[in-house]
Design a protein around this motif. Structure first.
Motif, PDB file in Angstrom:
ATOM      1  N   LEU A 132      19.858 -17.477   3.805  1.00  0.00           N
ATOM      2  CA  LEU A 132      19.098 -17.761   5.025  1.00  0.00           C
ATOM      3  C   LEU A 132      18.266 -16.549   5.431  1.00  0.00           C
ATOM      4  O   LEU A 132      17.070 -16.674   5.746  1.00  0.00           O
ATOM      5  N   ASP A 133      18.880 -15.378   5.401  1.00  0.00           N
ATOM      6  CA  ASP A 133      18.144 -14.162   5.753  1.00  0.00           C
ATOM      7  C   ASP A 133      16.979 -13.937   4.794  1.00  0.00           C
ATOM      8  O   ASP A 133      15.880 -13.531   5.205  1.00  0.00           O
ATOM      9  N   ALA A 134      17.209 -14.220   3.516  1.00  0.00           N
ATOM     10  CA  ALA A 134      16.155 -14.019   2.516  1.00  0.00           C
ATOM     11  C   ALA A 134      14.976 -14.946   2.766  1.00  0.00           C
ATOM     12  O   ALA A 134      13.811 -14.555   2.596  1.00  0.00           O
ATOM     13  N   LYS A 135      15.256 -16.195   3.177  1.00  0.00           N
ATOM     14  CA  LYS A 135      14.179 -17.156   3.443  1.00  0.00           C
ATOM     15  C   LYS A 135      13.295 -16.699   4.603  1.00  0.00           C
ATOM     16  O   LYS A 135      12.116 -17.034   4.667  1.00  0.00           O
ATOM     17  N   PHE A 136      13.897 -15.929   5.535  1.00  0.00           N
ATOM     18  CA  PHE A 136      13.145 -15.491   6.709  1.00  0.00           C
ATOM     19  C   PHE A 136      12.808 -14.002   6.620  1.00  0.00           C
ATOM     20  O   PHE A 136      12.859 -13.272   7.603  1.00  0.00           O
ATOM     21  N   GLY A 137      12.475 -13.575   5.424  1.00  0.00           N
ATOM     22  CA  GLY A 137      11.957 -12.230   5.234  1.00  0.00           C
ATOM     23  C   GLY A 137      12.991 -11.130   5.190  1.00  0.00           C
ATOM     24  O   GLY A 137      12.642  -9.948   5.290  1.00  0.00           O
ATOM     25  N   GLY A 138      14.266 -11.472   5.077  1.00  0.00           N
ATOM     26  CA  GLY A 138      15.311 -10.461   4.962  1.00  0.00           C
ATOM     27  C   GLY A 138      15.825  -9.930   6.280  1.00  0.00           C
ATOM     28  O   GLY A 138      16.767  -9.138   6.301  1.00  0.00           O
ATOM     29  N   ALA A 139      15.235 -10.339   7.386  1.00  0.00           N
ATOM     30  CA  ALA A 139      15.686  -9.860   8.695  1.00  0.00           C
ATOM     31  C   ALA A 139      16.956 -10.591   9.115  1.00  0.00           C
ATOM     32  O   ALA A 139      17.073 -11.799   8.944  1.00  0.00           O
ATOM     33  N   GLN A 140      17.917  -9.855   9.668  1.00  0.00           N
ATOM     34  CA  GLN A 140      19.151 -10.453  10.170  1.00  0.00           C
ATOM     35  C   GLN A 140      19.019 -10.630  11.677  1.00  0.00           C
ATOM     36  O   GLN A 140      19.065  -9.660  12.431  1.00  0.00           O
ATOM     37  N   ASP A 141      18.844 -11.866  12.085  1.00  0.00           N
ATOM     38  CA  ASP A 141      18.611 -12.168  13.497  1.00  0.00           C
ATOM     39  C   ASP A 141      19.749 -13.062  13.992  1.00  0.00           C
ATOM     40  O   ASP A 141      19.712 -14.286  13.862  1.00  0.00           O
ATOM     41  N   ASP A 142      20.783 -12.448  14.548  1.00  0.00           N
ATOM     42  CA  ASP A 142      21.952 -13.210  15.008  1.00  0.00           C
ATOM     43  C   ASP A 142      21.604 -14.133  16.167  1.00  0.00           C
ATOM     44  O   ASP A 142      22.157 -15.229  16.285  1.00  0.00           O
ATOM     45  N   GLU A 143      20.684 -13.705  17.012  1.00  0.00           N
ATOM     46  CA  GLU A 143      20.280 -14.543  18.145  1.00  0.00           C
ATOM     47  C   GLU A 143      19.599 -15.821  17.660  1.00  0.00           C
ATOM     48  O   GLU A 143      19.861 -16.914  18.165  1.00  0.00           O
ATOM     49  N   ALA A 144      18.748 -15.687  16.652  1.00  0.00           N
ATOM     50  CA  ALA A 144      18.064 -16.859  16.104  1.00  0.00           C
ATOM     51  C   ALA A 144      19.055 -17.791  15.409  1.00  0.00           C
ATOM     52  O   ALA A 144      18.934 -19.020  15.505  1.00  0.00           O
ATOM     53  N   ILE A 145      20.050 -17.231  14.736  1.00  0.00           N
ATOM     54  CA  ILE A 145      21.076 -18.045  14.085  1.00  0.00           C
ATOM     55  C   ILE A 145      21.851 -18.836  15.136  1.00  0.00           C
ATOM     56  O   ILE A 145      22.099 -20.036  14.983  1.00  0.00           O
ATOM     57  N   ALA A 146      22.253 -18.159  16.198  1.00  0.00           N
ATOM     58  CA  ALA A 146      22.995 -18.833  17.272  1.00  0.00           C
ATOM     59  C   ALA A 146      22.170 -19.960  17.886  1.00  0.00           C
ATOM     60  O   ALA A 146      22.689 -21.038  18.198  1.00  0.00           O
ATOM     61  N   GLU A 147      20.875 -19.708  18.061  1.00  0.00           N
ATOM     62  CA  GLU A 147      19.978 -20.733  18.614  1.00  0.00           C
ATOM     63  C   GLU A 147      19.881 -21.925  17.682  1.00  0.00           C
ATOM     64  O   GLU A 147      19.903 -23.087  18.116  1.00  0.00           O
ATOM     65  N   ALA A 148      19.793 -21.667  16.365  1.00  0.00           N
ATOM     66  CA  ALA A 148      19.710 -22.749  15.376  1.00  0.00           C
ATOM     67  C   ALA A 148      20.988 -23.569  15.358  1.00  0.00           C
ATOM     68  O   ALA A 148      20.954 -24.800  15.223  1.00  0.00           O
ATOM     69  N   VAL A 149      22.139 -22.905  15.507  1.00  0.00           N
ATOM     70  CA  VAL A 149      23.415 -23.624  15.545  1.00  0.00           C
ATOM     71  C   VAL A 149      23.492 -24.488  16.808  1.00  0.00           C
ATOM     72  O   VAL A 149      23.928 -25.641  16.775  1.00  0.00           O
ATOM     73  N   GLU A 150      23.049 -23.935  17.927  1.00  0.00           N
ATOM     74  CA  GLU A 150      23.061 -24.685  19.188  1.00  0.00           C
ATOM     75  C   GLU A 150      22.183 -25.934  19.097  1.00  0.00           C
ATOM     76  O   GLU A 150      22.533 -26.999  19.624  1.00  0.00           O
ATOM     77  N   LEU A 151      21.062 -25.820  18.408  1.00  0.00           N
ATOM     78  CA  LEU A 151      20.139 -26.950  18.259  1.00  0.00           C
ATOM     79  C   LEU A 151      20.586 -27.932  17.179  1.00  0.00           C
ATOM     80  O   LEU A 151      20.012 -29.016  17.061  1.00  0.00           O
ATOM     81  N   GLY A 152      21.575 -27.559  16.371  1.00  0.00           N
ATOM     82  CA  GLY A 152      22.021 -28.439  15.303  1.00  0.00           C
ATOM     83  C   GLY A 152      21.207 -28.332  14.037  1.00  0.00           C
ATOM     84  O   GLY A 152      21.394 -29.121  13.111  1.00  0.00           O
ATOM     85  N   VAL A 153      20.285 -27.374  13.985  1.00  0.00           N
ATOM     86  CA  VAL A 153      19.516 -27.150  12.753  1.00  0.00           C
ATOM     87  C   VAL A 153      20.442 -26.594  11.676  1.00  0.00           C
ATOM     88  O   VAL A 153      20.286 -26.876  10.484  1.00  0.00           O
ATOM     89  N   LEU A 154      21.434 -25.801  12.125  1.00  0.00           N
ATOM     90  CA  LEU A 154      22.489 -25.301  11.247  1.00  0.00           C
ATOM     91  C   LEU A 154      23.836 -25.690  11.843  1.00  0.00           C
ATOM     92  O   LEU A 154      23.983 -25.769  13.066  1.00  0.00           O
ATOM     93  N   GLU A 155      24.814 -25.916  10.983  1.00  0.00           N
ATOM     94  CA  GLU A 155      26.183 -26.176  11.424  1.00  0.00           C
ATOM     95  C   GLU A 155      27.110 -25.257  10.635  1.00  0.00           C
ATOM     96  O   GLU A 155      27.017 -25.189   9.413  1.00  0.00           O
ATOM     97  N   ARG A 156      27.980 -24.581  11.336  1.00  0.00           N
ATOM     98  CA  ARG A 156      28.908 -23.689  10.657  1.00  0.00           C
ATOM     99  C   ARG A 156      29.912 -24.487   9.833  1.00  0.00           C
ATOM    100  O   ARG A 156      30.433 -25.499  10.302  1.00  0.00           O
ATOM    101  N   VAL A 157      30.176 -24.034   8.632  1.00  0.00           N
ATOM    102  CA  VAL A 157      31.152 -24.696   7.769  1.00  0.00           C
ATOM    103  C   VAL A 157      32.535 -24.163   8.135  1.00  0.00           C
ATOM    104  O   VAL A 157      32.757 -22.944   8.073  1.00  0.00           O
ATOM    105  N   PRO A 158      33.463 -25.045   8.560  1.00  0.00           N
ATOM    106  CA  PRO A 158      34.800 -24.574   8.951  1.00  0.00           C
ATOM    107  C   PRO A 158      35.466 -23.795   7.819  1.00  0.00           C
ATOM    108  O   PRO A 158      35.367 -24.152   6.650  1.00  0.00           O
ATOM    109  N   GLY A 159      36.128 -22.725   8.200  1.00  0.00           N
ATOM    110  CA  GLY A 159      36.847 -21.929   7.220  1.00  0.00           C
ATOM    111  C   GLY A 159      36.018 -20.863   6.545  1.00  0.00           C
ATOM    112  O   GLY A 159      36.525 -20.113   5.716  1.00  0.00           O
TER     113      GLY A 159
END
Length: 335
Positions: A132-159
């Motif tokens: 995921l970081d590689a697709k977005f230019g290598g930047a690690q953006d935890d805030e953007a990840i959290a936003e994507a999870v909140e919107l349902g664009v991403l879902e955390r895999v349990p475990g």
């Protein structure tokens, strides 16, 4: 394996005593309430609440204990399935009462499955945090990840801590392209929030429209008859793609119209070069239209707006000519 499937698998082992269930004379498993809770995935408290609401058949009483059987386990798994699909306990009770009265639930459950099933052929995917970081230019953006999870664009895999389910790879691909074009991630998520609200409004209106003109005739009974439910499920399959096809066509039309306007506006092209000499409608704010109507009357709104526009165009043309003439005179004077 889902919770319901796990419960069914556990229930199947109950006959051998794995959950404390015992086999009765007919070969079917019998459960104490604690064992039934373990087999179904429900709690003892939930089972008792279902009994109080009439959602479960009365258990057999033996001495001081209640004894449950396969019917109770099957009913609990069915209730869990309907709850997962968004049904309330009150509506589930109606369905189960109809089933117990001999009306059958085959068509109704078929309709439930048709509506609750996937509305797209797109298949979900998986992606790691590193990918995921590689697709977005290598930047690690935890805030953007959290936003994507909140919107349902991403879902955390349990475990896991670094793997995500991607319900719509196409939606993620759009975000990747926009980011590569220079759009910040948080701007993309903000745009998605706005877009989602508008699309949900379109979906709601389409459902209201089809319910009024198509599905109302199938909903005269609560719950609908088996035949009506089966026919409604068939109609859902036919109409399901229509909303997306309509939106696709209208979006393409609107994008072409507005993109053309924006392009010519930023290039400074004349309107006549865009549309020719044909008349076309222009959207005015409602307050402006009402003000003009109050001023000249409803029958004269078009004539008034046309005359006012022509006067404004003429005034700006004269201003432009005057400005050009003044500049030319100053150049001549300097020369």
């Amino acid at each position: 394996m889902t919770g319901r499937e796990a419960g069914a698998a556990t229930g199947a082992t109950g006959a051998t005593g794995a959950t404390g269930a015992t086999a009765n004379g007919s070969g079917g498993p019998e459960y104490r309430i604690e064992d039934l809770a373990h087999a179904s995935g429900a709690t003892v408290r939930t089972i008792r609440a279902y009994q109080d609401r009439g959602l479960l058949p009365t258990p057999e009483r033996r001495g001081r204990a209640n004894v449950y059987g396969e019917t109770h386990l099957a009913r609990l798994l069915q209730i869990a399935d309907l709850l997962d699909r968004g049904y309330t306990l009150a509506s589930i009770k109606e369905l189960l009462e109809a089933w117990d009265a001999g009306r059958g639930l085959g068509g109704v459950l078929g309709l439930v499955a048709e509506v609750h099933g996937p509305w797209t052929d797109e298949e979900a995917g998986r992606i790691t945090r590193a990918e995921l970081d590689a697709k977005f230019g290598g930047a690690q953006d935890d805030e953007a990840i959290a936003e994507a999870v909140e919107l349902g664009v991403l879902e955390r895999v349990p475990g896991t801590t670094d793997e995500f389910l991607v319900p719509s790879p196409q939606e993620l691909a759009v975000a990747v392209e926009l980011h590569a074009a220079g759009v910040p991630l948080l701007a993309i998520s903000g745009h998605l929030k706005e877009l989602r609200g508008q699309v949900e409004h379109i979906a709601s209106r389409f459902l209201e429209f089809t319910t009024e003109h198509v599905f109302a005739r199938y909903l005269g009974h609560r719950p609908p008859t088996d035949a009506d439910a089966a026919e409604a499920a068939s109609m859902v399959r036919r109409l399901r793609p229509l909303a997306q096809q309509t939106v696709d066509a209208e979006l393409a039309r609107a994008m072409r119209m507005f993109a053309t306007r924006h392009l010519h506006h930023h290039l400074g092209a004349q309107e006549s070069a865009i549309e020719g000499s044909e008349a076309r409608p222009v959207l005015l704010p409602l307050r402006t239209t009402r003000a003009v109507q109050d001023l000249v009357g409803p029958d004269q709104v078009t004539a008034f707006v046309t005359a006012a526009t022509e006067r404004e165009v003429q005034a700006r043309t004269l201003d432009g000519l005057a400005s050009s003439h003044l500049i030319a005179n100053k150049v001549d004077e300097k020369g």
